[in-house]
Design a protein around this motif. Sequence first.
Motif, PDB file in Angstrom:
ATOM      1  N   MET A 249       1.790   5.639  -4.509  1.00  0.00           N
ATOM      2  CA  MET A 249       0.448   5.788  -3.929  1.00  0.00           C
ATOM      3  C   MET A 249       0.508   5.482  -2.439  1.00  0.00           C
ATOM      4  O   MET A 249       1.295   4.665  -1.994  1.00  0.00           O
ATOM      5  CB  MET A 249      -0.529   4.808  -4.591  1.00  0.00           C
ATOM      6  CG  MET A 249      -0.831   5.100  -6.031  1.00  0.00           C
ATOM      7  SD  MET A 249      -2.209   6.217  -6.213  1.00  0.00           S
ATOM      8  CE  MET A 249      -3.560   5.147  -5.737  1.00  0.00           C
ATOM      9  N   ARG A 250      -0.389   6.123  -1.689  1.00  0.00           N
ATOM     10  CA  ARG A 250      -0.505   5.815  -0.260  1.00  0.00           C
ATOM     11  C   ARG A 250      -1.679   4.855  -0.085  1.00  0.00           C
ATOM     12  O   ARG A 250      -2.777   5.125  -0.548  1.00  0.00           O
ATOM     13  CB  ARG A 250      -0.750   7.081   0.548  1.00  0.00           C
ATOM     14  CG  ARG A 250       0.185   8.224   0.218  1.00  0.00           C
ATOM     15  CD  ARG A 250       1.479   8.170   0.935  1.00  0.00           C
ATOM     16  NE  ARG A 250       1.343   8.406   2.370  1.00  0.00           N
ATOM     17  CZ  ARG A 250       2.372   8.347   3.211  1.00  0.00           C
ATOM     18  NH1 ARG A 250       3.567   8.014   2.767  1.00  0.00           N
ATOM     19  NH2 ARG A 250       2.199   8.576   4.487  1.00  0.00           N
ATOM     20  N   VAL A 251      -1.411   3.738   0.569  1.00  0.00           N
ATOM     21  CA  VAL A 251      -2.469   2.732   0.750  1.00  0.00           C
ATOM     22  C   VAL A 251      -2.456   2.251   2.199  1.00  0.00           C
ATOM     23  O   VAL A 251      -1.473   2.448   2.908  1.00  0.00           O
ATOM     24  CB  VAL A 251      -2.250   1.512  -0.185  1.00  0.00           C
ATOM     25  CG1 VAL A 251      -2.350   1.906  -1.642  1.00  0.00           C
ATOM     26  CG2 VAL A 251      -0.920   0.846   0.110  1.00  0.00           C
ATOM     27  N   PRO A 252      -3.556   1.648   2.646  1.00  0.00           N
ATOM     28  CA  PRO A 252      -3.572   1.122   4.014  1.00  0.00           C
ATOM     29  C   PRO A 252      -2.688  -0.111   4.168  1.00  0.00           C
ATOM     30  O   PRO A 252      -2.361  -0.778   3.188  1.00  0.00           O
ATOM     31  CB  PRO A 252      -5.039   0.735   4.245  1.00  0.00           C
ATOM     32  CG  PRO A 252      -5.764   0.981   2.997  1.00  0.00           C
ATOM     33  CD  PRO A 252      -4.826   1.487   1.962  1.00  0.00           C
ATOM     34  N   TYR A 253      -2.338  -0.348   5.416  1.00  0.00           N
ATOM     35  CA  TYR A 253      -1.599  -1.562   5.759  1.00  0.00           C
ATOM     36  C   TYR A 253      -2.334  -2.779   5.216  1.00  0.00           C
ATOM     37  O   TYR A 253      -3.539  -2.911   5.364  1.00  0.00           O
ATOM     38  CB  TYR A 253      -1.525  -1.642   7.285  1.00  0.00           C
ATOM     39  CG  TYR A 253      -0.728  -2.795   7.834  1.00  0.00           C
ATOM     40  CD1 TYR A 253       0.620  -2.645   8.133  1.00  0.00           C
ATOM     41  CD2 TYR A 253      -1.330  -4.025   8.057  1.00  0.00           C
ATOM     42  CE1 TYR A 253       1.352  -3.693   8.637  1.00  0.00           C
ATOM     43  CE2 TYR A 253      -0.609  -5.085   8.558  1.00  0.00           C
ATOM     44  CZ  TYR A 253       0.738  -4.911   8.850  1.00  0.00           C
ATOM     45  OH  TYR A 253       1.454  -5.952   9.351  1.00  0.00           O
ATOM     46  N   GLY A 254      -1.599  -3.668   4.576  1.00  0.00           N
ATOM     47  CA  GLY A 254      -2.213  -4.905   4.108  1.00  0.00           C
ATOM     48  C   GLY A 254      -2.937  -4.797   2.784  1.00  0.00           C
ATOM     49  O   GLY A 254      -3.530  -5.774   2.330  1.00  0.00           O
ATOM     50  N   ALA A 255      -2.886  -3.633   2.159  1.00  0.00           N
ATOM     51  CA  ALA A 255      -3.555  -3.496   0.860  1.00  0.00           C
ATOM     52  C   ALA A 255      -2.925  -4.458  -0.149  1.00  0.00           C
ATOM     53  O   ALA A 255      -1.752  -4.803  -0.044  1.00  0.00           O
ATOM     54  CB  ALA A 255      -3.423  -2.061   0.350  1.00  0.00           C
ATOM     55  N   ALA A 256      -3.725  -4.886  -1.107  1.00  0.00           N
ATOM     56  CA  ALA A 256      -3.231  -5.836  -2.114  1.00  0.00           C
ATOM     57  C   ALA A 256      -2.670  -5.087  -3.308  1.00  0.00           C
ATOM     58  O   ALA A 256      -3.304  -4.179  -3.835  1.00  0.00           O
ATOM     59  CB  ALA A 256      -4.357  -6.756  -2.550  1.00  0.00           C
ATOM     60  N   ILE A 257      -1.471  -5.458  -3.696  1.00  0.00           N
ATOM     61  CA  ILE A 257      -0.842  -4.872  -4.878  1.00  0.00           C
ATOM     62  C   ILE A 257      -0.800  -5.944  -5.955  1.00  0.00           C
ATOM     63  O   ILE A 257      -0.273  -7.031  -5.733  1.00  0.00           O
ATOM     64  CB  ILE A 257       0.606  -4.422  -4.567  1.00  0.00           C
ATOM     65  CG1 ILE A 257       0.658  -3.557  -3.310  1.00  0.00           C
ATOM     66  CG2 ILE A 257       1.194  -3.695  -5.770  1.00  0.00           C
ATOM     67  CD1 ILE A 257      -0.166  -2.306  -3.352  1.00  0.00           C
ATOM     68  N   MET A 258      -1.375  -5.644  -7.089  1.00  0.00           N
ATOM     69  CA  MET A 258      -1.386  -6.609  -8.187  1.00  0.00           C
ATOM     70  C   MET A 258      -0.142  -6.426  -9.047  1.00  0.00           C
ATOM     71  O   MET A 258       0.108  -5.346  -9.566  1.00  0.00           O
ATOM     72  CB  MET A 258      -2.656  -6.413  -9.031  1.00  0.00           C
ATOM     73  CG  MET A 258      -2.667  -7.199 -10.326  1.00  0.00           C
ATOM     74  SD  MET A 258      -2.722  -8.982 -10.095  1.00  0.00           S
ATOM     75  CE  MET A 258      -4.495  -9.214  -9.877  1.00  0.00           C
TER      76      MET A 258
ATOM     77  N   ALA B 223       7.090  -4.289   3.111  1.00  0.00           N
ATOM     78  CA  ALA B 223       6.464  -3.006   3.396  1.00  0.00           C
ATOM     79  C   ALA B 223       5.102  -3.166   4.070  1.00  0.00           C
ATOM     80  O   ALA B 223       4.434  -2.186   4.356  1.00  0.00           O
ATOM     81  CB  ALA B 223       6.312  -2.202   2.100  1.00  0.00           C
ATOM     82  N   GLY B 224       4.686  -4.418   4.289  1.00  0.00           N
ATOM     83  CA  GLY B 224       3.410  -4.632   4.961  1.00  0.00           C
ATOM     84  C   GLY B 224       2.229  -4.706   4.006  1.00  0.00           C
ATOM     85  O   GLY B 224       1.096  -4.460   4.392  1.00  0.00           O
TER      86      GLY B 224
END
Lengths: 187, 166
Positions: free
Chosen positions: B140-149, B112-113
């Motif tokens: 949630m809506r997050v920017p491209y490349g956001a880090a998901i823990m 998903a990027g």
Amino acid sequence: MTAKVAGGAATPSSDAAARTEWRADAAADVIAGLFRAYSVDLVRLAVLLVGDQASAEDVVQDVFARLQRNPGRLNVLDKPVPYLRTAVVNGCRSVHRSRHRARLLRVPHEPPVWSAEAAALAGEDRRAVLAAVARLSGRQREVLVLRYYGGLADQEIAAALQLSRGTVSSTASRALGALARELREEL
Amino acid sequence: VSRIEDRLRDAFGAAAETVRPESVAGLLDPPPVTRRRRAAALAAAAVAVVIVGASVITPLALTGGHGTPSRPAGPAAPSPSAPASHASAGPITVPLTIGMTSAQAMAELVGAGLNVAVQMQASAAAPAGTVIAQTPVGGMRVPYGAAIMLTIAAGPGPTPTPAATR
């Protein structure tokens, strides 16, 4: 924003108290997931340290093979990324050691990606910079790569290389000084 | 910031990008132990996703967490498979991965990027290797490349129900 690479020295062994056996399929799945998420980044890190992609991929595969052989190690990996990073840096040191031995026997290895011969990297200036980095000591090269490619803070570099923070910053400034002299540039 | 530091960042970045994500081989078979077939299948699946998702692979958990992830397609070396639509990455809806195996979850998020950060946590209730927590949560809506823990259950646990295959 995330603690994903913050702090946390890699502790690949010991801590027997936390050690429990993973079921083989669960461990294989976690390891496959870690490979999926981090292999490209780790190969890129290794390429900067050893020069060519084939050696870099070997280093990374070895790190994951060791995890597969000893999945119990997963139990002490509450932060897998620092562990993987340190393991890759150590693997790259082994490559340099075996190349040193091979040089005595005059066995050639792949030219680094920044050599004109490999023709993988555009830009004469970049090739000159990387060739100069390759001539630094192993520790200097590791510190510069983790700082300027990995974007790590000195504290994290210290944890990854098992050095003191002071040693990291003095190593970095000496390395930058040597590069500036070699590349005829003001600091 | 000195010029030599800029030159280093530029040269390291360019040399790193000579490693194209699609050119990196999948995880080799583990040394002969158990469940070879399953691991091989997972590795093969990972390779397949790498190939399909090459255009959206975001490196880098290795950046200190404060940089933007390097995109696969730099101006000097555009990935042949990178669709133009990713040049202007809009907000991404975070997939929900709780309950998935870690391999499925990471494939889903990277595909998903997004970047993935992992922590392990002992859990008596959840099957080992499954995702037990995720921040930010799915939807949630997050920017491209956001880090998901992702928090992954560690150690032995109840036998997982067979995971739905992708």
